[in-house]
Design an enzyme around this catalytic site. Structure first.
Site, PDB file in Angstrom:
ATOM      1  N   LYS A   1      13.339  -5.527  21.002  1.00 39.48           N
ATOM      2  CA  LYS A   1      11.939  -5.122  21.206  1.00 39.48           C
ATOM      3  C   LYS A   1      11.817  -4.052  22.284  1.00 39.48           C
ATOM      4  CE  LYS A   1       8.989  -7.982  19.805  1.00 39.48           C
ATOM      5  NZ  LYS A   1       8.170  -8.322  18.636  1.00 39.48           N
TER       6      LYS A   1
ATOM      7  N   ARG B   1       4.797 -13.549   3.496  1.00 36.66           N
ATOM      8  CA  ARG B   1       5.847 -14.405   4.068  1.00 36.66           C
ATOM      9  C   ARG B   1       5.410 -15.869   4.107  1.00 36.66           C
ATOM     10  NH1 ARG B   1       9.783 -13.327   8.033  1.00 36.66           N
ATOM     11  NH2 ARG B   1       8.772 -11.462   8.819  1.00 36.66           N
TER      12      ARG B   1
ATOM     13  N   GLU C   1      17.194   0.119  12.557  1.00 35.79           N
ATOM     14  CA  GLU C   1      15.961   0.512  11.840  1.00 35.79           C
ATOM     15  C   GLU C   1      14.758   0.318  12.772  1.00 35.79           C
ATOM     16  OE1 GLU C   1      15.671  -1.944   8.330  1.00 35.79           O
ATOM     17  OE2 GLU C   1      17.746  -1.537   7.732  1.00 35.79           O
TER      18      GLU C   1
ATOM     19  N   ASP D   1      -4.904  18.132  -6.255  1.00 41.49           N
ATOM     20  CA  ASP D   1      -5.694  16.898  -6.353  1.00 41.49           C
ATOM     21  C   ASP D   1      -6.588  16.935  -7.593  1.00 41.49           C
ATOM     22  OD1 ASP D   1      -6.197  16.323  -2.758  1.00 41.49           O
ATOM     23  OD2 ASP D   1      -4.416  16.372  -4.046  1.00 41.49           O
ATOM     24  N   GLU D   2      -7.118  18.129  -7.885  1.00 39.30           N
ATOM     25  CA  GLU D   2      -8.015  18.233  -9.059  1.00 39.30           C
ATOM     26  C   GLU D   2      -7.234  17.922 -10.338  1.00 39.30           C
ATOM     27  OE1 GLU D   2      -7.626  20.715  -6.835  1.00 39.30           O
ATOM     28  OE2 GLU D   2      -9.359  19.963  -5.678  1.00 39.30           O
ATOM     29  N   GLU D   3      -6.029  18.486 -10.452  1.00 39.98           N
ATOM     30  CA  GLU D   3      -5.241  18.226 -11.676  1.00 39.98           C
ATOM     31  C   GLU D   3      -4.935  16.730 -11.776  1.00 39.98           C
ATOM     32  OE1 GLU D   3      -2.153  20.878 -10.505  1.00 39.98           O
ATOM     33  OE2 GLU D   3      -2.563  22.338 -12.115  1.00 39.98           O
TER      34      GLU D   3
ATOM     35  N   GLU E   1       7.711  -4.082   4.605  1.00 33.02           N
ATOM     36  CA  GLU E   1       6.519  -4.195   5.472  1.00 33.02           C
ATOM     37  C   GLU E   1       5.375  -3.385   4.872  1.00 33.02           C
ATOM     38  OE1 GLU E   1       7.809  -6.063   7.840  1.00 33.02           O
ATOM     39  OE2 GLU E   1       6.168  -6.314   9.238  1.00 33.02           O
TER      40      GLU E   1
ATOM     41  N   LYS F   1      21.100  -4.483  12.478  1.00 25.15           N
ATOM     42  CA  LYS F   1      21.693  -5.270  11.394  1.00 25.15           C
ATOM     43  C   LYS F   1      23.178  -4.953  11.247  1.00 25.15           C
ATOM     44  CE  LYS F   1      17.377  -5.014   8.821  1.00 25.15           C
ATOM     45  NZ  LYS F   1      16.639  -4.541   7.639  1.00 25.15           N
TER      46      LYS F   1
ATOM     47  N   LYS G   1      11.399  -1.080  13.896  1.00 20.52           N
ATOM     48  CA  LYS G   1      10.747  -2.332  13.496  1.00 20.52           C
ATOM     49  C   LYS G   1       9.258  -2.063  13.302  1.00 20.52           C
ATOM     50  CE  LYS G   1      10.336  -7.238  14.680  1.00 20.52           C
ATOM     51  NZ  LYS G   1       8.850  -7.327  14.713  1.00 20.52           N
TER      52      LYS G   1
END
Ligand code: 3B8
Length: 326
Positions: A309, A135, A112, A34-36, A169, A285, A114
């Site tokens: 669902k 959307r 996939e 993170d420092e670099e 999403e 799909k 949702k």
């Protein structure tokens, strides 16, 4: 006048920082500390302050958000951004399968997760992110580009100078949602009922710097006119999205039968609480794009995809003691 070696340093810093963003936020496998990373970013911020003409649309300094904006421009979608029909049980998903088989015969499906977030359309021109659109009503939406540029897993520049529109999403990870709601309660603000509302609320903010702090993340799953890029199936499209450095959900499954889809739905219905984001079902799909085109669309939804669902999960939320149906 900017010295040539400064111009080259800024270009190199931009690409290097975006590459490390990709490794950290999309692959979750950073190769510098993170420092670099901070040192690279500080140097770029310093040079852009000194030479403002070097600030470009794909500069990673946009990740921390620019000036607040006045409002959101309404933009027409390149093709309607529709929503999915829903099914809630195995009998209904078998009906969907029968309708598909009657029209195009036997098919493979892509299943996939949702993601329960906010849909977004991303337009890239010559590899640069130029527009992010919500959307809206399906035909036009809000231009939220400044806010979406702060979503670290969304590339500001593609590895190839493509002109393409992808959709997916944007969501808020559950761990951050809980911490963020805690903070809102402490500030006497009304907490959000769920991560989807928190994401939608965040994308409607006029201050990208505030959006940048909200830890939003993304999964892409759709390419507009995919056959333009030589893609024949949804499975190939997901692979292509990964190649373009988008974050793509790792749990999608190529299913040879509707029974495999149902098996996938059953197992994730039980496993989903282990995920660090909310999912409310499985998107099923038809894999082959030629068969998708034969099936076509109704005025509001594709005939080649459906949302399967999960049963509503009684989720007790700490928020003011009310139980929300999710
Ligand atoms: N929330 C999701 O994770 C998700 C949502 C959609 C859609 O809304 C969607 C809407 C369409 F008109 C066509 C395909 C779609 O595919 C999708 N695929 C997904 N994985």
């Amino acid at each position: 006048m900017v010295p040539e070696k400064i111009r080259e340093e800024v270009e190199r810093l931009r690409r290097e920082i975006e590459y490390h963003n990709y490794r950290y936020y999309v692959l979750a496998s950073p190769i510098i500390t993170d420092e670099e990373y901070d040192r690279l970013m500080q140097r770029l911020i310093e040079l852009e302050e000194k030479y403002p003409e070097l600030r470009t649309p794909d500069s990673p300094t946009q990740r921390v958000g620019g000036q607040p904006i006045e409002g959101f421009e309404t933009v027409e979608h390149s093709e309607p951004m529709l929503s999915l029909d829903n099914t809630y049980n195995e009998a209904e998903i078998l009906n969907f399968h029968e309708r598909v088989r009657k029209t195009v015969g036997d098919v493979e499906y892509v299943a996939e997760l949702k993601i329960d977030g906010v849909s977004i359309a991303l337009r890239y021109e010559n590899g640069l992110l130029v527009r992010a659109i919500t959307r809206g009503d399906g035909l036009k939406g809000d231009d939220v580009t400044a806010n979406v540029k702060t979503v670290k897993s969304i590339p500001l520049r593609l590895p190839e100078p493509l002109t393409i529109e992808v959709r997916g999403e944007i969501f808020m990870p559950v761990s951050y949602f809980e911490e963020y709601n805690q903070q809102r309660e402490e500030e006497g603000l009304t907490p959000f009922a769920n991560p989807r509302n928190a994401t939608a609320g965040t994308l409607q903010l006029l201050d990208p710097a505030e959006v940048s702090k909200r830890n939003l993340d993304s999964f892409m799953y759709y390419i507009v006119k995919p056959q333009q890029y030589g893609l024949k199936t949804q499975w190939e499209a997901l692979e292509f999205l990964k190649k373009l450095h988008f974050k793509v959900n790792p749990h999608s499954k190529l299913c040879k039968s509707i029974e495999e889809v149902i098996e996938y739905w059953r197992s994730w219905s039980k496993e989903r609480s282990k995920l660090e984001y909310w999912v409310d079902g499985v998107v099923v799909k038809v894999n082959d794009f030629a068969k998708q085109n034969e099936l076509g669309w109704t005025a509001k939804s594709p005939r080649w995809a459906i949302a399967f669902k999960f049963p509503a999960q009684q989720a007790r939320t700490k928020i003011i003691g009310i139980t929300y149906q999710v």
